[in-house]
Write a protein that holds these residues in place. Structure first.
Motif, mmCIF file in Angstrom:
data_model
loop_
_atom_site.group_PDB
_atom_site.id
_atom_site.type_symbol
_atom_site.label_atom_id
_atom_site.label_comp_id
_atom_site.label_asym_id
_atom_site.label_seq_id
_atom_site.Cartn_x
_atom_site.Cartn_y
_atom_site.Cartn_z
ATOM 1 N N ARG A 197 2.779 4.556 -7.466
ATOM 2 C CA ARG A 197 2.281 3.704 -6.376
ATOM 3 C C ARG A 197 2.812 2.298 -6.552
ATOM 4 O O ARG A 197 3.106 1.876 -7.674
ATOM 5 C CB ARG A 197 0.749 3.676 -6.362
ATOM 6 N N GLY A 198 2.950 1.586 -5.436
ATOM 7 C CA GLY A 198 3.409 0.209 -5.479
ATOM 8 C C GLY A 198 4.884 0.084 -5.127
ATOM 9 O O GLY A 198 5.582 1.081 -4.891
ATOM 10 N N GLY A 247 0.802 -1.222 0.000
ATOM 11 C CA GLY A 247 0.000 0.000 0.000
ATOM 12 C C GLY A 247 0.829 1.263 0.000
ATOM 13 O O GLY A 247 0.422 2.275 0.582
ATOM 14 N N THR A 248 1.951 1.233 -0.639
ATOM 15 C CA THR A 248 2.864 2.384 -0.611
ATOM 16 C C THR A 248 2.611 3.328 -1.777
ATOM 17 O O THR A 248 2.178 2.927 -2.850
ATOM 18 C CB THR A 248 4.330 1.911 -0.660
ATOM 19 N N ARG A 249 2.913 4.596 -1.498
ATOM 20 C CA ARG A 249 2.866 5.635 -2.529
ATOM 21 C C ARG A 249 4.199 6.383 -2.529
ATOM 22 O O ARG A 249 4.823 6.549 -1.479
ATOM 23 C CB ARG A 249 1.718 6.611 -2.266
ATOM 24 N N TRP A 250 4.590 6.856 -3.715
ATOM 25 C CA TRP A 250 5.863 7.556 -3.863
ATOM 26 C C TRP A 250 5.620 9.053 -4.045
ATOM 27 O O TRP A 250 4.778 9.453 -4.838
ATOM 28 C CB TRP A 250 6.632 7.033 -5.077
ATOM 29 N N GLU A 297 2.949 13.234 -5.469
ATOM 30 C CA GLU A 297 2.899 11.818 -5.769
ATOM 31 C C GLU A 297 3.203 11.588 -7.255
ATOM 32 O O GLU A 297 2.684 12.275 -8.124
ATOM 33 C CB GLU A 297 1.511 11.258 -5.440
#
Length: 755
Positions: free
Chosen positions: A705-706, A693-696, A702
């Motif tokens: 994601r992933g 459930g990670t976001r960059w 942002e």
């Protein structure tokens, strides 16, 4: 009375004796013609055809020597009628005119004067008889008279008239009929009509007169040439005024201006201090072929017109004879299409991009570090350098996995090239490039691993000659602008390795992954070719050779401004292919014979999944390095086998199952240098993380994601954050990107650039 006559006779005898010696020392017609020096140098091709006229004397404007039959009959008639009506009757002195002049002086009556064409020529040939500010002295007049009679005795009338027309000053800096006719009338001397001839004849008498006086006298000449009732002087004043406003014809014209300047500079240096000085000679013969030179110029200009919408205006082409090193074509710029046409693109220093890769792989093969079938890993790599981590990428930001060296060179993959340089070392590769004639300014350590991708600067001529070294089996000799040179060859590259690198560049299947099997690089006859693109798409190259010729092409902007979406196959390669096809319209080109010490062996490759890495084939090897199977074991062993020396893995130890999300690559503090051979919009930095459930976030915004993410790098310092499912920052790194980013102009157009 007798005493006075005796004194007068003695004075006359003394006067004649004083003038006799210099007067009798008149040069022959052939000597005068031989010593004539035009202000322009004519550069001829190898067959004697003029390919360039270049002005080399700024003090005076002299054209080429014009033979009398090449002067229009109208001008010959106008000059004789205007200056010396009895030219074909007298023997140097027109005594009737002398008597008329003396009688006119006695009665203060204005007459034409008694100076004949022969007397005027004597004054032009010998400065002792030239009139000063106050006119000629008695001694000068007598000497001029004697010299004129000597000329008449030794020269034919047609020679006197020819020499006069070529030596007489007309107006300002213009001397001789060729300079006059081309400057004022824009044509050769044989094309002058009666009106133009009358103006030319009028200028002989008064070179610096105003236009009204010139037209008035020209009208008088026309009336002498024609019946007064038929003479048409209407509009002559306007025509004369317009002609006299023209000051010079082009300083240079032809199809080889940069080659001409190069030859003239070399000749000037060679003749400095010798008889004739730096001005001799005025005709130079080059090694170029005129039809080939014209074709290369036209092809370059046509291609650049098609690329004009992509911000490309300059280019250069050079063609070398493989055996002799003779320069057969030298196109320094696109001419009128260029904003800097004086810059010689053949000699300008530019980044060569991927065109250095054949020399790198040849060196690695010669040192038995790899073979053409050795497997190299095309994957994300971080190489530790003094300035930070060097992260090379490919043009399409994709990686091919395990590939053979043949595929890596043919498809021009960047990462395997850098891995190969790690094995060879930048310093050793630098020495190899110097050996093939590339005069790099800095050391190998200065360029570092980017040297594999062409971060140095070279000229088109030196790069083309380095490829000629490959064509000659690794033997180097300097290029030549002199006809029929005796090249001195020295070994610069292992002949066996040069053959293998050449065989790869000639293999359409080796470059298929990048260029396809039907690209512009595929010719109907044998050729070996490589393209390259430098940092920010500033320079685009196509370098290659056939059995007999080496052709090098550069496309870009003399200002160094980047092109828009121009690749090796869309920029320089079409020009290279067109020139090669022209050279081989009737000539064949065969592949070179393998040198001693090579063996050809059937080779197979291990599988990647259910499919082999590459199709089985016959491959060339240095004797003793041949193998039948090339494969790499799976698992942890693979990682160790594919990391070249000097590389470090960016992976961190695996996290515990319940550990919070964290960034595993790259490490904080990483310095990323944008690859010099990849357009900025095609580069990506890869990020990896552990956790769900990670976001960059990049600088708070942002972007992915992933667990995996890619980001188009932008110059500057950046903060990368990893946010967990609850929106909380779980990890953070800082990195810096160096180099030029994507400009708005450079993203116009569509499609990925292919080198």
């Amino acid at each position: 009375m007798r005493v006075r006559l005796a004194r007068t006779s003695l004075f006359a005898i003394f006067l004649i004796a004083a003038c006799a010696r210099p007067a009798w020392a008149v040069a022959t017609f052939d000597e005068v013609k031989r010593d004539y020096r035009p202000s322009d140098t004519l550069v001829l091709d190898r067959s004697g055809e003029v390919i360039q006229r270049l002005r080399t004397d700024s003090a005076v404007r002299r054209g080429q020597w014009v033979a009398l039959p090449d002067v229009s009959p109208a001008l010959r008639t106008a000059l004789v009628l205007s200056e010396d009506k009895r030219f074909y009757e007298h023997s140097g002195v027109d005594w009737r005119a002398v008597s008329a002049a003396a009688w006119g002086n006695l009665w203060n009556t204005k007459t034409r004067g008694a100076s004949t064409l022969s007397m005027q020529l004597a004054g032009l040939l010998d400065e002792d008889w030239r009139a000063g500010a106050g006119g000629r002295s008695i001694v000068q007049k007598v000497g001029q008279t004697v010299s004129a009679q000597v000329l008449e005795a030794r020269w034919r009338k047609d020679q006197i008239l020819e020499a006069y027309l070529n030596l007489v000053p007309f107006r300002g800096e213009m001397v001789g009929i060729d300079a006059l006719s081309r400057t004022l009338f824009g044509k050769a001397a044989h094309g002058l009509d009666e009106r133009e001839a009358a103006i030319a004849a009028a200028l002989v008498r008064a070179p610096n007169a105003k236009a009204a006086q010139v037209s008035q006298r020209a009208c008088g000449v026309l009336k002498t040439m024609q019946a007064p009732a038929k003479a048409d002087c209407e509009g002559l004043d306007l025509y004369a005024a317009a002609a006299l406003q023209r000051r010079a014809f082009d300083a240079s014209e032809g199809v080889a201006p940069h080659l001409a300047r190069r030859l003239v500079a070399a000749q000037t240096a060679q003749t400095a201090g010798t008889k004739g000085g730096p001005n001799a000679p005025r005709t130079l013969t080059s090694t170029a072929r005129a039809p080939l030179q014209r074709f290369a110029v036209q092809t370059l200009q046509q291609q650049l017109r098609e690329l004009r919408g992509r911000h490309v205006e300059d280019g250069a082409v050079v063609v070398l004879d493989n055996a002799t090193g003779e320069v057969l074509a030298w196109v320094g710029s696109s001419g009128e299409l260029s904003g800097a046409a004086e810059v010689d693109g053949v000699m300008a220093l530019r980044q060569p991009g991927s065109t250095l890769k054949p020399f790198l792989y040849a060196q690695a093969i010669a040192e038995k570090r790899i073979t053409a079938a050795s497997l190299l890993e095309d994957s994300s790599s971080q190489i530790q350098t003094a300035g930070g981590l060097y992260i090379p990428q490919n043009y399409d930001r994709q990686f091919k996995g395990l590939v053979s060296a043949r595929t890596a060179l043919g498809a021009s993959l960047n990462v395997p090239a850098v891995r190969t340089l790690v094995m060879v070392s930048p310093d050793a590769f630098h020495r190899q490039l110097k050996a093939v004639g590339l005069p790099l300014k800095e050391s190998g350590d200065y360029y570092g691993y980017s040297l594999a991708l062409g971060s140095s600067e070279v000229s088109l001529l030196s790069l083309a000659n380095a490829y000629r070294t490959l064509a000659n089996g690794g033997r180097y000799s300097a290029p030549s602008l002199a006809k029929n040179p005796k090249p001195v060859f020295t070994p610069a590259l292992d002949a066996r390795a040069a053959f293998i690198a050449t065989d790869i560049m000639a293999d359409p299947m080796a470059r298929a992954r990048t260029f396809g099997t039907d690209s512009i690089l595929a010719t109907r006859f044998w050729t070996a070719v490589k393209t390259g693109t430098s940092k920010d798409m500033r320079d685009n190259w196509a370098m290659g050779f056939s059995q007999r010729y080496t052709v090098g092409v550069w496309v870009g902007n003399a200002s160094g401004a980047p092109m828009w979406d121009v690749s090796g196959t869309s920029g320089a390669a079409p020009i290279w292919a067109a020139v090669m096809n022209y050279l081989h319209k009737t000539e064949r080109s065969r592949a070179p014979a393998p040198p001693a010490g090579l063996v050809q062996s059937r080779t197979q490759f291990g599988n990647q999944g259910a499919q082999p890495l590459e199709a089985a084939r016959s491959e060339w090897f240095l004797q003793g390095t041949e193998q039948t199977v090339f494969a790499i074991n799976s698992g942890a062993e693979t990682q160790g086998a594919t990391l070249a020396r000097g590389q470090k893995s960016s992976r961190k130890p695996a996290a515990e199952p319940d550990a919070p999300p964290r960034i595993t690559a790259p490490a904080s503090g990483t310095i990323i240098a944008l690859d010099p051979d990849i357009p900025p919009k095609h580069q990506r930095v890869s990020f990896s993380a552990e956790g769900r459930g990670t976001r960059w976030l990049m600088d708070g915004k942002e972007f992915a994601r992933g667990p995996q993410a890619q980001w188009m790098p932008w110059p500057g310092r950046h903060v990368v954050q990893l946010v967990d499912a609850g929106g909380k920052v779980a990890d953070e790194i800082k990195l810096e990107v160096r180099g030029a980013g994507v400009r708005e102009a450079s993203v116009r157009g569509s499609g990925a650039a292919v080198r």
